[in-house]
Design a protein around this motif. Structure first.
Motif, short mmCIF file in Angstrom:
data_model
loop_
_atom_site.label_atom_id
_atom_site.label_comp_id
_atom_site.label_asym_id
_atom_site.label_seq_id
_atom_site.Cartn_x
_atom_site.Cartn_y
_atom_site.Cartn_z
N ARG A 1 0.85 -1.02 0.00
CA ARG A 1 0.11 -0.01 -0.16
C ARG A 1 0.81 1.38 0.02
O ARG A 1 0.33 2.31 -0.63
CB ARG A 1 -0.79 0.00 1.18
CG ARG A 1 -2.12 -1.17 1.15
CD ARG A 1 -2.85 -0.82 2.39
NE ARG A 1 -3.66 -1.94 2.63
CZ ARG A 1 -4.80 -2.35 2.05
NH1 ARG A 1 -5.58 -1.45 1.19
NH2 ARG A 1 -5.74 -3.14 2.42
N ALA B 1 -6.37 9.03 -0.28
CA ALA B 1 -6.65 9.49 1.08
C ALA B 1 -5.21 9.78 1.85
O ALA B 1 -4.35 9.57 1.23
CB ALA B 1 -7.27 8.35 2.08
N VAL C 1 -7.67 5.16 9.62
CA VAL C 1 -7.65 3.40 9.17
C VAL C 1 -6.23 3.16 9.12
O VAL C 1 -5.59 3.50 8.71
CB VAL C 1 -8.45 3.02 7.98
CG1 VAL C 1 -8.57 1.52 7.74
CG2 VAL C 1 -9.91 3.65 7.79
N GLY D 1 -11.14 -6.58 3.83
CA GLY D 1 -11.25 -5.77 5.00
C GLY D 1 -10.36 -6.53 6.22
O GLY D 1 -10.29 -6.05 7.28
N GLN E 1 -6.84 -4.74 8.65
CA GLN E 1 -7.13 -3.26 8.68
C GLN E 1 -7.96 -3.07 10.32
O GLN E 1 -8.85 -3.86 10.53
CB GLN E 1 -7.56 -2.47 7.99
CG GLN E 1 -9.00 -3.09 7.14
CD GLN E 1 -9.48 -2.21 6.02
OE1 GLN E 1 -10.08 -1.14 6.21
NE2 GLN E 1 -8.86 -2.82 4.74
N GLU F 1 -4.29 5.73 7.27
CA GLU F 1 -4.84 6.56 6.20
C GLU F 1 -5.78 7.14 6.80
O GLU F 1 -6.71 6.85 8.06
CB GLU F 1 -5.72 5.45 5.16
CG GLU F 1 -4.66 4.78 4.30
CD GLU F 1 -5.29 3.65 3.33
OE1 GLU F 1 -4.93 2.72 2.87
OE2 GLU F 1 -6.67 4.13 3.08
N GLY F 2 -6.13 8.45 6.63
CA GLY F 2 -7.26 9.26 6.87
C GLY F 2 -8.44 8.64 6.47
O GLY F 2 -8.57 8.05 5.83
N PHE F 3 -9.58 8.66 7.44
CA PHE F 3 -10.93 7.95 7.43
C PHE F 3 -11.44 8.88 6.65
O PHE F 3 -11.68 10.16 6.50
CB PHE F 3 -11.69 7.86 8.55
CG PHE F 3 -12.80 7.53 8.29
CD1 PHE F 3 -13.15 6.03 8.26
CD2 PHE F 3 -14.05 8.14 8.45
CE1 PHE F 3 -14.32 5.38 8.17
CE2 PHE F 3 -15.31 7.59 8.10
CZ PHE F 3 -15.51 6.24 8.05
N ILE F 4 -11.94 8.20 5.19
CA ILE F 4 -12.72 8.84 4.29
C ILE F 4 -14.12 8.67 4.48
O ILE F 4 -14.72 7.64 4.48
CB ILE F 4 -12.38 8.44 2.64
CG1 ILE F 4 -10.87 8.72 2.59
CG2 ILE F 4 -13.03 9.29 1.70
CD1 ILE F 4 -10.30 10.02 3.08
N PHE G 1 -16.77 8.49 2.84
CA PHE G 1 -17.05 8.51 1.25
C PHE G 1 -18.76 8.52 1.05
O PHE G 1 -19.45 7.68 1.86
CB PHE G 1 -16.59 7.18 0.72
CG PHE G 1 -16.54 5.88 1.28
CD1 PHE G 1 -17.84 5.19 1.05
CD2 PHE G 1 -15.84 5.39 2.05
CE1 PHE G 1 -18.32 3.78 1.61
CE2 PHE G 1 -15.78 4.16 2.35
CZ PHE G 1 -16.98 3.55 2.16
N GLU H 1 -18.67 4.03 -3.06
CA GLU H 1 -17.30 3.23 -3.49
C GLU H 1 -17.41 2.96 -4.94
O GLU H 1 -18.55 2.29 -5.48
CB GLU H 1 -17.17 2.36 -2.66
CG GLU H 1 -16.52 2.57 -1.26
CD GLU H 1 -16.05 1.37 -0.51
OE1 GLU H 1 -14.96 0.86 -0.70
OE2 GLU H 1 -16.88 0.83 0.23
N GLU I 1 -9.93 0.87 -7.60
CA GLU I 1 -11.07 1.08 -6.75
C GLU I 1 -10.88 2.50 -6.28
O GLU I 1 -9.53 2.99 -5.70
CB GLU I 1 -10.92 0.12 -5.53
CG GLU I 1 -10.98 -1.38 -6.03
CD GLU I 1 -11.06 -2.19 -4.52
OE1 GLU I 1 -11.38 -2.04 -3.55
OE2 GLU I 1 -10.30 -3.33 -4.55
N PHE J 1 -12.83 5.91 -3.99
CA PHE J 1 -13.83 6.69 -3.17
C PHE J 1 -14.08 7.93 -3.91
O PHE J 1 -13.45 8.65 -4.39
CB PHE J 1 -13.46 6.98 -1.77
CG PHE J 1 -12.76 5.71 -0.83
CD1 PHE J 1 -13.55 4.78 -0.56
CD2 PHE J 1 -11.83 5.99 -0.35
CE1 PHE J 1 -13.05 3.56 0.01
CE2 PHE J 1 -10.89 5.04 0.28
CZ PHE J 1 -11.80 3.69 0.50
N ASN K 1 -8.16 4.54 -4.07
CA ASN K 1 -8.15 3.54 -2.68
C ASN K 1 -7.07 2.21 -2.79
O ASN K 1 -6.07 2.16 -2.38
CB ASN K 1 -9.38 3.01 -2.15
CG ASN K 1 -8.96 2.05 -0.77
OD1 ASN K 1 -8.21 2.44 -0.04
ND2 ASN K 1 -9.87 0.90 -0.81
N GLU K 2 -7.40 1.76 -4.01
CA GLU K 2 -6.53 0.30 -4.32
C GLU K 2 -6.36 0.08 -5.70
O GLU K 2 -7.31 0.46 -6.58
CB GLU K 2 -7.26 -0.76 -3.44
CG GLU K 2 -6.56 -1.16 -2.48
CD GLU K 2 -6.99 -2.73 -1.86
OE1 GLU K 2 -8.15 -2.79 -2.05
OE2 GLU K 2 -6.01 -3.47 -1.30
#
Ligand code: AMP
Length: 395
Positions: A125, A140, A163, A173, A176, A200-203, A205, A208, A273, A275, A285-286
């Motif tokens: 990541r 993020a 996160v 999931g 994490q 990571e800062g929480f988004i 969202f 998705e 992927e 947000f 995100n990914e």
């Protein structure tokens, strides 16, 4: 048994650099991994006249069930990798956790598409987010975290909630933790393995979404429409194609995916992927450099699916556009509850069933999926989708 005159397809160690000619019919595509993504890829390859040879640790795995040949063994064992490479003309993967050393060995023996360097980025990541940000693509906010002290500093900078994730080997999931209070950080740091981690800062969202993009050996690229993904228990549950979002935003998402594919020099397919945050901005995100669960709808709603595009790119064939003839909803069939619905699914007109051949329906295990098609532009709202899925939406 010798698979025929095209077995080697002309690809001998060392002679493929810059080789962009397509593999001939009956050439063999090697797929690392025996899961459903490999199974659906092998089925698409068969339609194009290719044979697939699967590297897996289980003869009864979903991909092995539909493959021309199988090498049974450990993904990390050099002798196994050599045997596998011997049997194929080109190598791809449906399983991302192959070691860098293993891929390097394979790449010294056969073309590996997508290239190992791309897998290295998507496996980590920190590497992934560094790559994206370096190319001006928003993610993020994040900090690499190697120690509890670094985690405390990262929490101070990014704030909570945030996160905390492993940088490697996370999926659905797993790997994490959502941090909401500073007091939780020490325990969360201790619990997550393997290290290092990323905060990571929480988004918060709004949605998705994801885009599957395909790119060929000559650099030609095409992206499917952006789709909306809904998760349940951290596992993809529903995909709505196209995503019912502002068309400009959907176009931006496709443009981002095409840009990522170009910067990676991708050959194959890649899922991006993303947000959509509360301000309507897209954050990546990914990245998954392989066919993706959120692209399964393309099997039924597109003239050429993500699997066909992937196999074409891997084989060096021309790519048809990633176009869509219908709107679609894809519902994953997860675990024993979904399998209990299988007879009802088969008996429901309009549900297009796909089963992956897994013998044991463990909780959380993706057993298959169903797709429901709608006319182009006629994707209904939530109530219409629930009705069209004939009760499955409640599962
Ligand atoms: P990932 O393994 O990164 O795909 O994360 C799995 C799921 O966790 C995502 O699909 C999101 O629903 C959620 N998630 C991951 N990262 C974040 C984040 N930074 N902020 C909010 N939700 C997240």
């Amino acid at each position: 048994m010798a698979p025929g005159p095209y077995r080697r397809g002309g690809a001998q160690p060392g002679d493929w650099s810059g080789r962009v000619s397509p593999l001939p019919p009956n050439a063999t595509i090697g797929i690392i991994g025996g899961g459903q993504l490999g199974r659906m890829s092998a089925m698409a390859a068969a339609r194009l006249g290719f044979r697939c040879h699967v590297l897996t640790d289980a003869l009864d795995s979903p991909a092995a069930q539909v493959a021309y040949g199988v090498t049974l063994g450990d993904f990390e064992d050099p002798a196994t990798l050599r045997r596998f490479a011997e049997a194929v003309d080109v190598v791809t993967f449906e399983f991302e956790n192959v070691s860098a050393a293993g891929l390097d060995l394979l790449a010294s023996l056969r073309p590996v598409r997508p290239a190992p360097a791309i897998l290295r980025i998507s496996q980590d990541r920190v590497a992934e987010k560094s790559f994206l940000n370096r190319h001006g693509i928003r993610t993020a906010p994040w900090r690499a975290v190697d120690s509890e002290a670094e985690l405390e500093a990262a929490v101070a900078e990014l704030g909570l909630p945030a996160v905390l994730k492993t940088t490697r080997l996370g999926y659905d999931g797993k790997g994490q933790v959502l941090l909401t209070a500073a007091a939780e950080t020490g325990a969360a740091f201790g619990r997550l393995t393997p290290k290092p981690l990323i905060l990571e800062g929480f988004i918060d969202f709004a949605a998705e979404i994801s885009v599957v993009v395909a790119r060929g050996v000559g650099g030609e690229a095409s992206a499917f429409d952006a789709v909306l993904n809904r998760h349940r228990d951290h596992i993809l549950d529903l995909t709505l194609a196209p995503a019912p979002i502002d068309p400009d935003l959907a176009e931006t998402a496709r443009a981002i995916a095409l840009e990522v594919a170009k910067h990676l020099d991708l050959v194959g397919v890649l899922a991006v992927e993303m947000f959509i945050d509360a301000e309507g901005r897209i954050l990546v995100n990914e990245l998954a450099p392989r066919p993706h669960n959120s692209g399964h709808w393309t099997l039924d709603a597109c003239p050429a699916s993500q699997f066909e595009l992937h196999m074409r790119a891997v084989a060096g064939l021309t790519l048809p556009p990633a176009s869509r003839h219908s709107d679609a909803v894809m519902k994953n069939l997860v675990g024993p509850a979904a399998m209990a619905q299988w007879p009802a699914i088969l008996a429901t007109p309009g549900l297009i069933p796909h089963l992956y051949g897994k013998t044991e329906a463990r909780p959380g295990r993706k057993m298959g999926h169903v797709t429901r098609l709608f006319g182009k532009g006629a994707l209904p709202g939530d109530m219409g989708i629930a009705a069209a899925l004939a009760g499955l939406a409640e599962m």
